[in-house]
Design a protein around this motif. Structure first.
Motif, PDB file in Angstrom:
ATOM      1  N   ALA A   1      44.346  35.886  45.192  1.00 23.87           N
ATOM      2  CA  ALA A   1      44.736  35.006  46.302  1.00 23.87           C
ATOM      3  C   ALA A   1      46.139  34.442  46.059  1.00 23.87           C
ATOM      4  O   ALA A   1      46.969  34.428  46.968  1.00 23.87           O
ATOM      5  CB  ALA A   1      43.725  33.873  46.449  1.00 23.87           C
ATOM      6  N   TYR A   2      46.400  34.000  44.834  1.00 23.09           N
ATOM      7  CA  TYR A   2      47.720  33.446  44.523  1.00 23.09           C
ATOM      8  C   TYR A   2      48.809  34.514  44.646  1.00 23.09           C
ATOM      9  O   TYR A   2      49.905  34.244  45.131  1.00 23.09           O
ATOM     10  CB  TYR A   2      47.744  32.836  43.125  1.00 23.09           C
ATOM     11  CG  TYR A   2      46.997  31.531  43.026  1.00 23.09           C
ATOM     12  CD1 TYR A   2      47.154  30.553  43.996  1.00 23.09           C
ATOM     13  CD2 TYR A   2      46.142  31.276  41.968  1.00 23.09           C
ATOM     14  CE1 TYR A   2      46.468  29.349  43.912  1.00 23.09           C
ATOM     15  CE2 TYR A   2      45.455  30.076  41.868  1.00 23.09           C
ATOM     16  CZ  TYR A   2      45.614  29.115  42.849  1.00 23.09           C
ATOM     17  OH  TYR A   2      44.948  27.935  42.765  1.00 23.09           O
TER      18      TYR A   2
ATOM     19  N   LEU B   1      38.810  28.560  44.713  1.00 21.96           N
ATOM     20  CA  LEU B   1      38.168  29.344  43.655  1.00 21.96           C
ATOM     21  C   LEU B   1      38.370  28.681  42.293  1.00 21.96           C
ATOM     22  O   LEU B   1      37.453  28.596  41.477  1.00 21.96           O
ATOM     23  CB  LEU B   1      38.734  30.767  43.644  1.00 21.96           C
ATOM     24  CG  LEU B   1      38.268  31.663  44.786  1.00 21.96           C
ATOM     25  CD1 LEU B   1      39.211  32.841  44.979  1.00 21.96           C
ATOM     26  CD2 LEU B   1      36.848  32.157  44.534  1.00 21.96           C
TER      27      LEU B   1
ATOM     28  N   TYR C   1      50.996  39.847  37.798  1.00 22.28           N
ATOM     29  CA  TYR C   1      50.167  39.763  36.601  1.00 22.28           C
ATOM     30  C   TYR C   1      49.931  41.163  36.045  1.00 22.28           C
ATOM     31  O   TYR C   1      49.818  42.117  36.798  1.00 22.28           O
ATOM     32  CB  TYR C   1      48.800  39.177  36.937  1.00 22.28           C
ATOM     33  CG  TYR C   1      48.829  37.778  37.445  1.00 22.28           C
ATOM     34  CD1 TYR C   1      48.997  36.720  36.570  1.00 22.28           C
ATOM     35  CD2 TYR C   1      48.662  37.522  38.789  1.00 22.28           C
ATOM     36  CE1 TYR C   1      48.998  35.425  37.036  1.00 22.28           C
ATOM     37  CE2 TYR C   1      48.659  36.230  39.276  1.00 22.28           C
ATOM     38  CZ  TYR C   1      48.832  35.181  38.391  1.00 22.28           C
ATOM     39  OH  TYR C   1      48.834  33.917  38.858  1.00 22.28           O
TER      40      TYR C   1
ATOM     41  N   HIS D   1      49.925  33.159  54.298  1.00 19.96           N
ATOM     42  CA  HIS D   1      50.054  32.938  52.859  1.00 19.96           C
ATOM     43  C   HIS D   1      49.469  31.609  52.405  1.00 19.96           C
ATOM     44  O   HIS D   1      48.894  31.502  51.324  1.00 19.96           O
ATOM     45  CB  HIS D   1      51.521  33.053  52.455  1.00 19.96           C
ATOM     46  CG  HIS D   1      52.056  34.443  52.655  1.00 19.96           C
ATOM     47  ND1 HIS D   1      53.027  34.756  53.574  1.00 19.96           N
ATOM     48  CD2 HIS D   1      51.706  35.603  52.085  1.00 19.96           C
ATOM     49  CE1 HIS D   1      53.257  36.048  53.553  1.00 19.96           C
ATOM     50  NE2 HIS D   1      52.475  36.590  52.656  1.00 19.96           N
TER      51      HIS D   1
ATOM     52  N   ASN E   1      35.765  35.011  39.529  1.00 18.22           N
ATOM     53  CA  ASN E   1      36.397  33.898  40.235  1.00 18.22           C
ATOM     54  C   ASN E   1      37.890  33.851  39.962  1.00 18.22           C
ATOM     55  O   ASN E   1      38.709  33.720  40.866  1.00 18.22           O
ATOM     56  CB  ASN E   1      35.800  32.586  39.740  1.00 18.22           C
ATOM     57  CG  ASN E   1      35.015  31.905  40.823  1.00 18.22           C
ATOM     58  OD1 ASN E   1      35.551  31.644  41.877  1.00 18.22           O
ATOM     59  ND2 ASN E   1      33.756  31.656  40.558  1.00 18.22           N
ATOM     60  N   ALA E   2      38.226  33.946  38.670  1.00 17.18           N
ATOM     61  CA  ALA E   2      39.627  33.866  38.291  1.00 17.18           C
ATOM     62  C   ALA E   2      40.401  35.060  38.839  1.00 17.18           C
ATOM     63  O   ALA E   2      41.538  34.920  39.292  1.00 17.18           O
ATOM     64  CB  ALA E   2      39.759  33.787  36.781  1.00 17.18           C
TER      65      ALA E   2
ATOM     66  N   LYS F   1      48.801  37.011  46.584  1.00 21.09           N
ATOM     67  CA  LYS F   1      49.060  37.218  48.015  1.00 21.09           C
ATOM     68  C   LYS F   1      49.851  36.053  48.579  1.00 21.09           C
ATOM     69  O   LYS F   1      50.784  36.238  49.350  1.00 21.09           O
ATOM     70  CB  LYS F   1      47.740  37.381  48.767  1.00 21.09           C
ATOM     71  CG  LYS F   1      47.158  38.772  48.603  1.00 21.09           C
ATOM     72  CD  LYS F   1      45.983  38.983  49.532  1.00 21.09           C
ATOM     73  CE  LYS F   1      45.394  40.371  49.353  1.00 21.09           C
ATOM     74  NZ  LYS F   1      43.973  40.334  49.020  1.00 21.09           N
ATOM     75  N   ALA F   2      49.456  34.845  48.191  1.00 23.05           N
ATOM     76  CA  ALA F   2      50.120  33.648  48.718  1.00 23.05           C
ATOM     77  C   ALA F   2      51.602  33.643  48.363  1.00 23.05           C
ATOM     78  O   ALA F   2      52.438  33.310  49.178  1.00 23.05           O
ATOM     79  CB  ALA F   2      49.451  32.396  48.174  1.00 23.05           C
ATOM     80  N   LEU F   3      51.904  34.025  47.125  1.00 18.97           N
ATOM     81  CA  LEU F   3      53.289  33.923  46.656  1.00 18.97           C
ATOM     82  C   LEU F   3      54.002  35.269  46.709  1.00 18.97           C
ATOM     83  O   LEU F   3      55.062  35.449  46.136  1.00 18.97           O
ATOM     84  CB  LEU F   3      53.318  33.341  45.250  1.00 18.97           C
ATOM     85  CG  LEU F   3      52.613  31.980  45.138  1.00 18.97           C
ATOM     86  CD1 LEU F   3      52.586  31.497  43.714  1.00 18.97           C
ATOM     87  CD2 LEU F   3      53.275  30.942  46.032  1.00 18.97           C
ATOM     88  N   GLN F   4      53.364  36.190  47.402  1.00 20.83           N
ATOM     89  CA  GLN F   4      53.968  37.505  47.666  1.00 20.83           C
ATOM     90  C   GLN F   4      54.429  38.212  46.403  1.00 20.83           C
ATOM     91  O   GLN F   4      55.559  38.681  46.304  1.00 20.83           O
ATOM     92  CB  GLN F   4      55.124  37.360  48.657  1.00 20.83           C
ATOM     93  CG  GLN F   4      54.679  36.765  49.979  1.00 20.83           C
ATOM     94  CD  GLN F   4      55.589  35.654  50.420  1.00 20.83           C
ATOM     95  OE1 GLN F   4      56.776  35.851  50.516  1.00 20.83           O
ATOM     96  NE2 GLN F   4      55.053  34.481  50.683  1.00 20.83           N
ATOM     97  N   MET F   5      53.532  38.263  45.431  1.00 20.30           N
ATOM     98  CA  MET F   5      53.819  39.057  44.241  1.00 20.30           C
ATOM     99  C   MET F   5      53.228  40.435  44.446  1.00 20.30           C
ATOM    100  O   MET F   5      52.188  40.589  45.061  1.00 20.30           O
ATOM    101  CB  MET F   5      53.197  38.386  43.014  1.00 20.30           C
ATOM    102  CG  MET F   5      53.976  37.166  42.584  1.00 20.30           C
ATOM    103  SD  MET F   5      53.409  36.559  41.017  1.00 20.30           S
ATOM    104  CE  MET F   5      51.869  35.812  41.473  1.00 20.30           C
TER     105      MET F   5
ATOM    106  N   GLN G   1      39.690  36.701  41.527  1.00 19.03           N
ATOM    107  CA  GLN G   1      39.863  36.485  42.965  1.00 19.03           C
ATOM    108  C   GLN G   1      40.936  35.436  43.232  1.00 19.03           C
ATOM    109  O   GLN G   1      41.734  35.577  44.149  1.00 19.03           O
ATOM    110  CB  GLN G   1      38.542  36.026  43.593  1.00 19.03           C
ATOM    111  CG  GLN G   1      37.587  37.161  43.870  1.00 19.03           C
ATOM    112  CD  GLN G   1      36.321  36.634  44.518  1.00 19.03           C
ATOM    113  OE1 GLN G   1      35.535  35.918  43.902  1.00 19.03           O
ATOM    114  NE2 GLN G   1      36.128  36.959  45.781  1.00 19.03           N
ATOM    115  N   ALA G   2      40.922  34.393  42.410  1.00 20.92           N
ATOM    116  CA  ALA G   2      41.932  33.342  42.567  1.00 20.92           C
ATOM    117  C   ALA G   2      43.319  33.925  42.341  1.00 20.92           C
ATOM    118  O   ALA G   2      44.260  33.666  43.092  1.00 20.92           O
ATOM    119  CB  ALA G   2      41.670  32.206  41.583  1.00 20.92           C
ATOM    120  N   ARG G   3      43.414  34.734  41.301  1.00 20.62           N
ATOM    121  CA  ARG G   3      44.677  35.361  40.972  1.00 20.62           C
ATOM    122  C   ARG G   3      45.168  36.247  42.122  1.00 20.62           C
ATOM    123  O   ARG G   3      46.330  36.267  42.474  1.00 20.62           O
ATOM    124  CB  ARG G   3      44.423  36.223  39.745  1.00 20.62           C
ATOM    125  CG  ARG G   3      45.589  36.324  38.870  1.00 20.62           C
ATOM    126  CD  ARG G   3      45.124  36.805  37.547  1.00 20.62           C
ATOM    127  NE  ARG G   3      45.199  35.688  36.637  1.00 20.62           N
ATOM    128  CZ  ARG G   3      45.183  35.837  35.339  1.00 20.62           C
ATOM    129  NH1 ARG G   3      45.024  37.030  34.812  1.00 20.62           N
ATOM    130  NH2 ARG G   3      45.311  34.803  34.570  1.00 20.62           N
TER     131      ARG G   3
END
Lengths: 323, 440
Positions: free
Chosen positions: A132-133, B112, A320, B102, A125-126, A135-139, A128-130
């Motif tokens: 997702a984040y 999640l 990360y 995004h 879960n973490a 991707k969201a914040l374009q890292m 996947q969350a990571r």
């Protein structure tokens, strides 16, 4: 019939099967498979036989066969969470997160107290969350799920833990691996200049480089001591991230820095290059630990010498680091 | 001004949704905790009301399965309502369909992480607390986008209302675009019949200028407010990457802007960098920016040289009767002007013009002299107006009302015959509509 088999699992382990388990532990999967082939046919119906065979197949890289073996075993023994757990981990390796999640959820339903499944669920879960984040914040990078636990036996030896006690949850995902000596502690006493890399003809001297690094170490120290005023002072006076006024930015940093009960920030693996006149680009690894969270990330700072003092003019995360 | 057709309870949840802090509330606070936060909220979480919202969103998705915003809202509503699994499955499908959205990824991360009760606002999780500032800025921008998108869903309920800005599309304009800056929203309206209000076809999230307010000078990073027309289409291959799927230039500065001394140009309606589904709400240098997929969808509706685009801070929504009344008032004024012109009574005709009237080449004085001279040479005049489109000009509350009229004028007299397309700016001076500008 199934009930009888279940009861017999931990009770009757044939010596031959115990040997095979040892081979698997030792990573000798081909050997284990050979031995499994030579097992008495009566033993071949034993769930442990099938379990070991699945693990050996997985170890030998025969994933399709391993999956088939686990699936056959689950049909036979639908109440053993280990099977769902291990099969889920294969799916994770293959990037089939949905399938993995479904299996782990099934395992949780069968045996809610089985902590390994819980930990693995948390881990994916973490992760996947990571992802997702990131991707969201374009890292640029995102980590794989870490710290996943394979079940190596079919008995319930785990102490059940209630889900609510499994803290800090996210920390389970990355266990920062720190080699002594290459770590810059936030107090900056033992700075290791191993990774410095400034061109000889550079206008910025080695002394300056150490000074710039010391500044970042003190920055980390201010963060660690949750001293917001001091922390803010490391940024240039006109530091105002696009779209945000300095006041808003400062207020936000204050909130974030003061939120955790405690924070420890360590910096290491400095990579320093010149980035213009009186300007340095420093890339490093940041180990962030707090009461509620920990991670290791790569970061980039641009430091500018302003009025004889190195100040941060840019700071950004590069992603990360999975460890 | 607006009245809602939503049941009261629904408005309450809608307002709650517009406050970012409360967006994810149901996923960690139980309803009773929420109720103590905000009176009436408990009631607002009634299944029936949510069901209406879901029905609306499903309708949007049925109309366009690429309506990614509707899908995002569905996931957020599920999440807000505590249906974590449904929320997750909705958002997972969305991020697969729109991998460059995004904001959807951010919400996915939150859903999640909510398993561990650690999300109190969009992106407010420990996972992001050690990030660099660049990421925090992006987070802020995504939050702003979420907020304005939700706000538009929550606060704008049109029902049968129509925008005052579109008082008629004539017989040849099929679609008109209305941009409401306050909500970062672009509405596409289609013609029904010549004398009936246009019908809303679809609305989109758009990004506008970095600075709020009306554009005045070059480089002020503001999006102009006014009645404009799309002038041309510039395809993707002729443009730098940042414009995405292409661009529709707009005729800023228009006749009135130039008269008022406004400067700058290059106000376009354009797409987005590939790899970015959408941009933050206040992000352009004055342009109106659409997601590429939406620009592509809109492309066929736009006819360069014809399609109007009215940009306003906030639209004024009228019921049908008021829309008809306002329209009739201007149609009557135009008809009176036509009749007085046809009558060859120069005084009557010139009484329709404002003191500060101008054209490309005339002031009121030179115009009057010319018209009086011409009138003396006529033995008869036939003037026919058709295809009349009327657009209310965005003005401040204390300013007199203005309208841009665009129509076909067929003129015939003893010594001259000619048909032209005319554009006219009219202003309501006291009780009378007067012509401020007239041009071909």
């Amino acid at each position: 019939m199934i009930l009888v088999l279940s009861q017999s699992i931990s009770a009757q382990v044939s010596p031959a099967l115990a040997d095979i388990s040892g081979l698997i532990e030792a990573g000798q999967y081909q050997q284990a498979l050979l031995q499994l082939d030579n097992t008495l046919s009566s033993d071949k119906r034993h769930p442990l036989y099938m379990f070991h065979r699945a693990r050996a197949l997985e170890g030998a890289g025969q994933m399709d066969k391993a999956i088939a073996q686990y699936k056959a075993l689950i049909k036979l023994q639908p109440t053993l969470p280990e099977l769902y757990n291990n099969l889920a981990l294969i799916y994770i390796q293959q990037g089939q997160m949905q399938k993995a999640q479904t299996l782990l959820n099934q395992a949780m339903m069968i045996h809610p107290g089985y902590s390994r499944v819980y930990k693995n669920l948390v881990a994916i879960n973490a992760a996947q969350a990571r992802d997702a984040y990131a991707k969201a914040l374009q890292m640029p990078t995102a980590s794989q799920a870490k710290g996943l636990e394979v079940a190596d036996t079919l008995s319930f030896v785990e102490e059940p833990i209630p889900a609510s006690q499994a803290e800090p949850i996210v920390a389970a995902v990355t266990k920062p691996h720190i080699k002594p000596g290459m770590v810059y502690q936030a107090n900056g006493d033992h700075a290791d200049k191993r990774t410095e890399r400034v061109e000889k003809e550079s206008s910025v001297s080695k002394v300056e480089v150490s000074a710039a690094q010391a500044i970042l170490l003190n920055w980390a120290k201010a963060w660690s001591t949750q001293n917001v005023d001091q922390y803010i002072r490391f940024y240039s006076d006109d530091y105002s991230p696009a779209g945000m006024s300095r006041t808003v930015w400062a207020a936000q940093r204050k909130k974030r820095i003061r939120q955790p009960k405690w924070i420890h920030v360590g910096l290491r693996n400095f990579d320093v290059t010149e980035n213009g006149p009186a300007r340095l680009r420093i890339r490093l690894e940041q180990e962030y630990k707090a009461d509620n969270y920990r991670d290791v990330t790569r970061k980039e700072f641009i430091l500018q010498k302003i009025d004889n003092e190195w100040r941060i003019i840019k700071e950004r995360g590069l992603g990360y680091i999975g460890r | 001004m607006k009245s809602s057709i939503w049941p009261k309870g629904l408005v309450v949840i809608a307002l709650v949704l517009s406050v970012p802090v409360a967006i994810y509330a149901a996923n960690f606070y139980q309803a009773e905790t929420l109720a103590s936060h905000q009176t009436g909220l408990n009631k607002s979480l009634q299944q029936q009301n949510l069901q209406k919202l879901f029905t609306q969103l499903d309708k949007r998705l049925k109309q366009d399965k690429q309506d990614h915003e509707a899908s995002l809202f569905k996931a957020m509503l599920y999440f807000n309502n505590g249906s974590r699994q449904k929320a997750l499955s909705e958002i997972q499908q969305l991020t697969e369909r729109a991998p460059d959205f995004h904001l959807a990824h951010l919400v996915k991360g939150d859903i999640l992480m909510s398993r561990y009760g650690q999300v109190s606002d969009i992106g407010e999780t420990p996972l992001l607390q050690s990030m660099g500032d660049e990421q925090h800025i992006k987070l802020q921008q995504l939050r702003a986008e979420a907020e304005v998108r939700l706000k538009s869903m929550a606060e704008i309920e049109l029902g049968n209302k129509v925008p005052m800005q579109l008082l008629g599309l004539g017989s040849s304009i099929n679609t008109a675009i209305l941009v409401e800056k306050k909500y970062n929203r672009l509405y596409v309206y289609g013609r029904t019949s010549e004398h009936e209000p246009p019908r809303l076809i679809r609305d989109y999230y758009v990004s506008t200028g970095k600075k709020r307010g009306n554009k005045h000078i070059r480089g002020d990073l503001r999006t102009p407010e006014g009645v404009y027309f799309i002038t041309s289409w510039i395809p993707d291959e002729k443009l730098p990457d940042k414009y995405g799927a292409g661009a529709f230039p707009v005729n800023y500065p228009n006749e009135l802007d130039r008269k008022q001394g406004k400067t700058g140009d290059g106000i376009w309606l354009h797409g987005t960098y590939r790899g970015f589904y959408s941009r933050p709400p206040l992000d352009s240098e004055g342009c109106v920016v659409l997601p590429n997929i939406d620009l592509e969808g809109l492309k066929n509706e736009i006819i360069p040289g014809k399609t109007p685009i009215i940009i306003t801070e906030q639209a004024n929504w009228l019921d049908r009767a008021e829309w008809q009344r306002q329209r009739n008032e201007i149609m009557t004024a135009l008809e009176q002007w036509r009749q007085d012109w046809e009558s060859m009574d120069a005084d009557k005709y010139l009484s329709h013009y404002a003191d500060d009237f101008w054209t490309q080449t005339h002031t009121l004085d030179s115009w009057s002299a010319r018209k009086r001279r011409l009138a003396r040479s006529k033995t008869y005049q036939h003037i026919k107006l058709s295809d009349i489109a009327l657009f209310s000009y965005p003005v401040k509350a204390q300013q007199p009302a203005m309208v841009v009229a665009r129509f076909r004028q067929e003129y015939e007299s003893n010594n001259y015959t000619g048909d032209i397309n005319k554009r006219m700016y009219l202003r309501k001076d006291g009780q009378h509509w007067r012509i401020m500008y007239e041009g071909g």
